[in-house]
Enzyme design. Structure first.
Site, mmCIF file in Angstrom:
data_model
loop_
_atom_site.group_PDB
_atom_site.id
_atom_site.type_symbol
_atom_site.label_atom_id
_atom_site.label_comp_id
_atom_site.label_asym_id
_atom_site.label_seq_id
_atom_site.Cartn_x
_atom_site.Cartn_y
_atom_site.Cartn_z
ATOM 1 N N LYS A 133 -9.488 6.756 -19.104
ATOM 2 C CA LYS A 133 -9.869 7.300 -20.405
ATOM 3 C C LYS A 133 -8.658 7.329 -21.354
ATOM 4 C CE LYS A 133 -13.603 7.686 -17.987
ATOM 5 N NZ LYS A 133 -13.994 8.902 -17.285
ATOM 6 N N TYR B 286 -17.999 16.718 -14.667
ATOM 7 C CA TYR B 286 -18.321 15.291 -14.759
ATOM 8 C C TYR B 286 -19.316 14.941 -13.638
ATOM 9 C CZ TYR B 286 -17.609 10.257 -14.442
ATOM 10 O OH TYR B 286 -17.799 8.913 -14.380
ATOM 11 N N ASP C 299 -9.087 19.058 -13.937
ATOM 12 C CA ASP C 299 -9.331 17.679 -14.365
ATOM 13 C C ASP C 299 -8.947 17.625 -15.843
ATOM 14 O OD1 ASP C 299 -10.412 15.334 -15.422
ATOM 15 O OD2 ASP C 299 -12.142 15.345 -14.070
ATOM 16 N N ARG D 55 0.841 -1.204 0.000
ATOM 17 C CA ARG D 55 0.000 0.000 0.000
ATOM 18 C C ARG D 55 0.875 1.254 0.000
ATOM 19 N NH1 ARG D 55 -1.388 1.648 4.653
ATOM 20 N NH2 ARG D 55 -1.941 -0.405 5.447
#
Ligand SMILES: *Cc1c(COP(=O)(O)O)cnc(C)c1O
Length: 387
Positions: free
Chosen positions: A204, A106, A179, A53
Site C-alpha cells: 500500500k 482488514y 497494523d 532465504r
C-alpha cells in the site's frame, strides 16, 4: 551518508540502509539477485551471506530502512502483508492462545486468523477497538496473547488510542500488534506509543506505486526479533530482491507522498460533507469525526483514505463506484493513483455475513496525488449519475 536514527524522517527514508556501493561508488545500492554466496573455505563467509532465504543484501537494505522509519531495532520483509502476519502469529502464538482483534479488521487478516490459524488452535474475538472497556473484557475472557489493532481502521476509519491499548494489553500480559498500513510510519509510529509489534502491507503506502506486493514486521525488542527472524528463515515467506528493491525505492518518497495524500484526502472529505447525496463521511481529519482529537494527537496528518456512505443506499454507492474515471475501481490502496473500492463486494467480501461485514452503502476512496480539482470534478460527474 548513512542516516543516524535521530535524523529527520525524510532523511532516514532516503538514506537508512542505502549507503553507496564501495567498489564503484554507485549511489543506488545494486540489486543482488544471487541465491547463494561463495565461501572462502567451509563456513567462511565474506560478509555473513550464505543463502538467499536466510539473507539477501537488497532485502537487508529495505529492512534497515523500515526499522529506521518505524523507530524499531529490527524489521523483517515478506512476500505479502498476509505472509508477514502469518509468520508473526506463528512466531509468537501457540495453540490455545487467543487474539483479540478489531471488529472491522482488514478482511484478509480476519480470514487468516479465523479460518486458517483457527484450525491450528488459535482463538479470536473481534471487538470494537475504539471501546476500551469492551477490549478489556474480551482480553480477560481468554488466554489472550495478542491485541491486534488497525488505526485508522479499514474501511470504517475508526481511531483507537494506541498508548491506552498498549497499557491495557501489557496489564493482561499480552502483546499489542498495530497494523500500521493505513497511516504508514510517516503519519504514525506505534512503537513509540508503546506497541510491541508493527505489521504492514507494504503493498500500500510504503511501496506507494501499486507495482509490488509485500509485507513487513517491525519490532524494538531483541527477544521478539529473534523469534520472528527464526520463522522468517525457517518458513521462508521472504520478499524477493526485485520486490525489496521496488519497496525501498517507494519508501524513499513516502513522506512527500503522504503530505499530498493527506491534503487531497482532507479536501475530498470536506467536499463530500457538503453533498446532499451523502449520509456520512468517515475521515479523521473532519472535526466532528469521533476520533478526530485522538488522531490529531497520535498522527502527524490524517492520510488519504476517505470512506463515504450514501443516503441512496447500495444503488447509489454502486453507481458512483462504476462512474468515475480518474478514480479507478480497483482493490488495494495507497498508490499515487486514486482508487475507488466497494468494500462489501471487493476488499471485504470475505467477511460478508460475519460480524465484520461492511455497510452496503459505503465506498472507500484512496485519494492519490493527482490535482485535487480533477478528483473532485470526477466525483461530481459520478454523483450526477445517482438516480
Ligand atoms: C492489504 C492489507 C493487508 C494485507 O496485505 P497484502 O499485502 O495484501 O497481503 C493487511 N492489512 C491491511 C490494513 C491491508 O490494507
Amino acid at each position: 551518508m548513512s542516516a543516524s536514527n535521530n535524523a529527520g524522517f525524510n532523511t532516514r527514508a532516503v538514506h537508512a540502509g542505502q549507503a553507496f556501493e564501495p567498489v564503484t561508488g554507485a549511489v543506488v545500492p545494486p540489486l543482488h539477485f544471487s541465491s547463494t554466496y561463495a565461501q572462502d573455505g567451509i563456513g567462511n563467509l565474506r560478509s555473513g551471506y550464505e543463502y538467499g532465504r536466510g539473507g539477501n543484501p537488497t532485502r537487508d537494505a529495505l529492512q534497515e530502512q523500515l526499522a529506521a522509519l518505524e523507530g524499531g531495532t529490527a524489521a523483517f520483509s515478506f512476500g505479502s502483508g498476509l505472509a508477514a502476519e502469518d509468520s508473526l502469529i506463528r512466531a509468537l502464538a501457540r495453540p490455545g492462545d487467543h487474539i483479540v482483534l478489531g471488529n472491522d479488521a482488514y478482511g484478509g487478516t480476519y480470514r487468516l486468523i479465523n479460518r486458517v490459524l483457527g484450525d491450528w488452535g488459535i482463538g479470536n474475538t473481534p471487538v470494537d477497538m475504539s471501546d476500551l472497556d469492551a477490549v478489556a473484557a474480551a482480553v480477560a475472557a481468554n488466554k489472550t496473547r495478542m491485541v491486534w489493532v488497525e488505526t485508522p481502521s479499514n474501511p470504517m476509519m475508526k481511531i483507537t488510542d494506541i498508548e491506552a491499548l498498549a497499557v491495557l494489553a501489557h496489564d493482561a500480559g499480552a502483546l499489542l500488534v498495530v497494523d500500521n498500513t493505513f497511516a504508514s510510519p510517516y503519519l504514525q509510529t506505534p512503537l513509540a506509543l508503546g506497541a510491541d509489534v508493527v505489521v504492514h502491507s507494504t503493498t500500500k503506502y510504503i511501496g506507494g506505486h501499486s507495482d509490488v506486493v509485500g509485507g513487513a514486521i517491525v519490532v524494538k525488542d531483541d527477544e521478539l526479533a529473534e523469534k520472528i527472524g527464526f520463522i522468517q528463515f525457517a518458513v521462508g515467506a521472504v520478499s524477493g530482491p526485485m520486490d525489496a528493491f521496488l519497496t525501498t525505492r517507494g519508501l524513499k518518497t513516502l513522506g512527500v507522498r503522504m503530505d499530498r495524500h493527506s491534503e487531497n484526502g482532507q479536501a475530498v472529505a470536506e467536499w463530500l460533507l457538503q453533498r446532499p447525496e451523502v449520509e456520512a463521511v468517515l475521515y479523521p481529519g473532519l472535526p466532528d469525526h469521533p476520533g478526530h482529537e485522538l488522531a490529531a494527537k497520535q498522527m502527524k496528518k490524517f492520510g488519504g483514505m476517505v470512506s463515504v456512505q450514501f443516503k441512496g443506499g447500495e444503488a447509489a454507492a454502486r453507481t458512483v463506484a462504476e462512474s468515475t474515471s480518474v478514480f479507478t475501481l480497483a482493490e488495494s490502496l495507497g498508490g499515487i493513483e486514486s482508487l475507488m473500492n466497494y468494500p462489501s463486494e471487493m476488499t471485504h467480501a470475505s467477511v460478508k455475513g460475519t460480524e465484520l461485514a461492511v455497510p452496503v452503502n459505503l465506498l472507500r476512496l484512496s485519494c492519490g496525488i493527482e490535482e485535487v480539482e480533477d478528483l473532485i470534478a470526477d466525483l461530481e460527474q459520478a454523483f450526477a449519475k445517482i438516480g
